[in-house]
Design a protein around this motif. Structure first.
Motif, PDB file in Angstrom:
ATOM      1  N   ARG A 106      42.373  69.901   7.734  1.00  0.00           N
ATOM      2  CA  ARG A 106      43.578  69.123   7.458  1.00  0.00           C
ATOM      3  C   ARG A 106      43.235  67.856   6.673  1.00  0.00           C
ATOM      4  O   ARG A 106      44.001  67.416   5.821  1.00  0.00           O
ATOM      5  CB  ARG A 106      44.284  68.777   8.758  1.00  0.00           C
ATOM      6  CG  ARG A 106      45.607  68.084   8.497  1.00  0.00           C
ATOM      7  CD  ARG A 106      46.470  67.982   9.698  1.00  0.00           C
ATOM      8  NE  ARG A 106      46.826  69.306  10.151  1.00  0.00           N
ATOM      9  CZ  ARG A 106      47.419  69.531  11.308  1.00  0.00           C
ATOM     10  NH1 ARG A 106      47.710  68.532  12.095  1.00  0.00           N
ATOM     11  NH2 ARG A 106      47.714  70.748  11.675  1.00  0.00           N
ATOM     12  N   TYR A 107      42.077  67.263   6.944  1.00  0.00           N
ATOM     13  CA  TYR A 107      41.674  66.074   6.201  1.00  0.00           C
ATOM     14  C   TYR A 107      41.370  66.415   4.748  1.00  0.00           C
ATOM     15  O   TYR A 107      41.639  65.619   3.854  1.00  0.00           O
ATOM     16  CB  TYR A 107      40.464  65.406   6.858  1.00  0.00           C
ATOM     17  CG  TYR A 107      40.823  64.761   8.165  1.00  0.00           C
ATOM     18  CD1 TYR A 107      41.581  63.594   8.199  1.00  0.00           C
ATOM     19  CD2 TYR A 107      40.437  65.323   9.365  1.00  0.00           C
ATOM     20  CE1 TYR A 107      41.935  63.010   9.385  1.00  0.00           C
ATOM     21  CE2 TYR A 107      40.781  64.743  10.567  1.00  0.00           C
ATOM     22  CZ  TYR A 107      41.538  63.579  10.570  1.00  0.00           C
ATOM     23  OH  TYR A 107      41.892  63.008  11.753  1.00  0.00           O
ATOM     24  N   TYR A 156      40.116  60.035   2.597  1.00  0.00           N
ATOM     25  CA  TYR A 156      40.237  61.278   3.370  1.00  0.00           C
ATOM     26  C   TYR A 156      39.122  62.254   3.005  1.00  0.00           C
ATOM     27  O   TYR A 156      38.536  62.901   3.874  1.00  0.00           O
ATOM     28  CB  TYR A 156      41.586  61.951   3.127  1.00  0.00           C
ATOM     29  CG  TYR A 156      42.684  61.499   4.053  1.00  0.00           C
ATOM     30  CD1 TYR A 156      42.567  61.637   5.428  1.00  0.00           C
ATOM     31  CD2 TYR A 156      43.866  60.971   3.559  1.00  0.00           C
ATOM     32  CE1 TYR A 156      43.576  61.250   6.284  1.00  0.00           C
ATOM     33  CE2 TYR A 156      44.886  60.576   4.398  1.00  0.00           C
ATOM     34  CZ  TYR A 156      44.735  60.717   5.761  1.00  0.00           C
ATOM     35  OH  TYR A 156      45.738  60.336   6.596  1.00  0.00           O
ATOM     36  N   LEU A 157      38.831  62.376   1.722  1.00  0.00           N
ATOM     37  CA  LEU A 157      37.790  63.317   1.295  1.00  0.00           C
ATOM     38  C   LEU A 157      36.417  62.876   1.781  1.00  0.00           C
ATOM     39  O   LEU A 157      35.609  63.708   2.219  1.00  0.00           O
ATOM     40  CB  LEU A 157      37.808  63.468  -0.222  1.00  0.00           C
ATOM     41  CG  LEU A 157      39.037  64.186  -0.786  1.00  0.00           C
ATOM     42  CD1 LEU A 157      39.011  64.159  -2.301  1.00  0.00           C
ATOM     43  CD2 LEU A 157      39.120  65.606  -0.262  1.00  0.00           C
ATOM     44  N   VAL A 173      31.818  63.691   5.408  1.00  0.00           N
ATOM     45  CA  VAL A 173      30.913  63.086   6.390  1.00  0.00           C
ATOM     46  C   VAL A 173      31.004  63.828   7.718  1.00  0.00           C
ATOM     47  O   VAL A 173      29.982  64.161   8.334  1.00  0.00           O
ATOM     48  CB  VAL A 173      31.235  61.586   6.569  1.00  0.00           C
ATOM     49  CG1 VAL A 173      30.532  61.012   7.795  1.00  0.00           C
ATOM     50  CG2 VAL A 173      30.844  60.813   5.320  1.00  0.00           C
ATOM     51  N   GLU A 174      32.212  64.113   8.167  1.00  0.00           N
ATOM     52  CA  GLU A 174      32.376  64.814   9.443  1.00  0.00           C
ATOM     53  C   GLU A 174      31.883  66.252   9.357  1.00  0.00           C
ATOM     54  O   GLU A 174      31.338  66.775  10.329  1.00  0.00           O
ATOM     55  CB  GLU A 174      33.835  64.785   9.891  1.00  0.00           C
ATOM     56  CG  GLU A 174      34.282  63.441  10.394  1.00  0.00           C
ATOM     57  CD  GLU A 174      33.492  62.992  11.604  1.00  0.00           C
ATOM     58  OE1 GLU A 174      33.310  63.786  12.547  1.00  0.00           O
ATOM     59  OE2 GLU A 174      33.033  61.838  11.603  1.00  0.00           O
ATOM     60  N   GLU A 175      32.060  66.883   8.213  1.00  0.00           N
ATOM     61  CA  GLU A 175      31.569  68.251   8.046  1.00  0.00           C
ATOM     62  C   GLU A 175      30.049  68.277   8.131  1.00  0.00           C
ATOM     63  O   GLU A 175      29.460  69.133   8.778  1.00  0.00           O
ATOM     64  CB  GLU A 175      32.042  68.808   6.708  1.00  0.00           C
ATOM     65  CG  GLU A 175      31.655  70.247   6.491  1.00  0.00           C
ATOM     66  CD  GLU A 175      32.117  70.753   5.134  1.00  0.00           C
ATOM     67  OE1 GLU A 175      32.691  71.840   5.097  1.00  0.00           O
ATOM     68  OE2 GLU A 175      31.890  70.046   4.131  1.00  0.00           O
ATOM     69  N   ARG A 176      29.417  67.297   7.505  1.00  0.00           N
ATOM     70  CA  ARG A 176      27.952  67.219   7.553  1.00  0.00           C
ATOM     71  C   ARG A 176      27.481  66.899   8.966  1.00  0.00           C
ATOM     72  O   ARG A 176      26.494  67.451   9.442  1.00  0.00           O
ATOM     73  CB  ARG A 176      27.456  66.163   6.572  1.00  0.00           C
ATOM     74  CG  ARG A 176      25.947  66.080   6.537  1.00  0.00           C
ATOM     75  CD  ARG A 176      25.468  65.210   5.449  1.00  0.00           C
ATOM     76  NE  ARG A 176      25.650  65.931   4.178  1.00  0.00           N
ATOM     77  CZ  ARG A 176      25.428  65.411   3.004  1.00  0.00           C
ATOM     78  NH1 ARG A 176      25.035  64.166   2.908  1.00  0.00           N
ATOM     79  NH2 ARG A 176      25.593  66.102   1.920  1.00  0.00           N
ATOM     80  N   ARG A 177      28.194  66.020   9.650  1.00  0.00           N
ATOM     81  CA  ARG A 177      27.816  65.662  11.017  1.00  0.00           C
ATOM     82  C   ARG A 177      27.961  66.861  11.948  1.00  0.00           C
ATOM     83  O   ARG A 177      27.156  67.066  12.847  1.00  0.00           O
ATOM     84  CB  ARG A 177      28.688  64.516  11.524  1.00  0.00           C
ATOM     85  CG  ARG A 177      28.260  64.025  12.894  1.00  0.00           C
ATOM     86  CD  ARG A 177      29.110  62.906  13.391  1.00  0.00           C
ATOM     87  NE  ARG A 177      28.998  61.754  12.517  1.00  0.00           N
ATOM     88  CZ  ARG A 177      29.843  60.740  12.509  1.00  0.00           C
ATOM     89  NH1 ARG A 177      30.871  60.748  13.316  1.00  0.00           N
ATOM     90  NH2 ARG A 177      29.673  59.721  11.698  1.00  0.00           N
TER      91      ARG A 177
END
Length: 143
Positions: free
Chosen positions: A74-75, A115-116, A121-125
């Motif tokens: 969604r982000y 947002y991107l 960052v969250e995907e990598r984390r």
């Protein structure tokens, strides 16, 4: 009324009516949301009171939780939408009007970029496996 007076008066009414309608819709939404929430709490209370009267064991109280974080995709969607709208405003308005009005589109570009960045960052984390911490008191020392 002559036509010269009527057109500016109607043009002035457009923002007034739109703001009033928007505020009215917001107030209606808040009232409906509040009533629904109070009805849910009342129903849960009645259910628990009926269980107590019948002598049944009560399940643990589960208060309404705030909505969970939306999924990561969604982000990405939000970022792309904001970025697209911002670029369209920035370059489209500049091309059409030739003024600096389009510079306000950079605000939407910045929101989309934020947002991107958060998405990546969250995907990598999430992709990095978590390490187990060594047990405290262990004799393992780094070499």
């Amino acid at each position: 009324m002559p036509h010269e007076v009527l057109v500016p008066a109607l043009a002035l009414l457009i923002p007034i009516v739109s703001v009033a309608a928007g505020m009215g819709a917001l107030i209606i939404w808040i009232v409906v949301w509040y009533r629904r929430r109070m009805r849910e709490i009342d129903c849960r209370h009645r259910e628990r009171m009926a269980a107590i009267e019948k002598g049944l064991e009560l399940p643990p109280e589960s208060l309404p939780q705030p909505e969970q974080m939306p999924p990561l995709s969604r982000y990405l969607l939000r970022g792309l939408i904001w970025l697209g709208i911002g670029l369209a405003l920035t370059f489209g308005v500049h091309e059409r009007l030739g003024t600096q009005t389009g510079s306000f589109g950079w605000i939407a570009v910045a929101v989309g970029a934020a947002y991107l960045i958060y998405y990546f960052v969250e995907e990598r984390r999430a992709a990095v496996p978590k390490r187990e911490a060594p047990a405290s008191g262990s004799d393992q020392t780094p070499e």
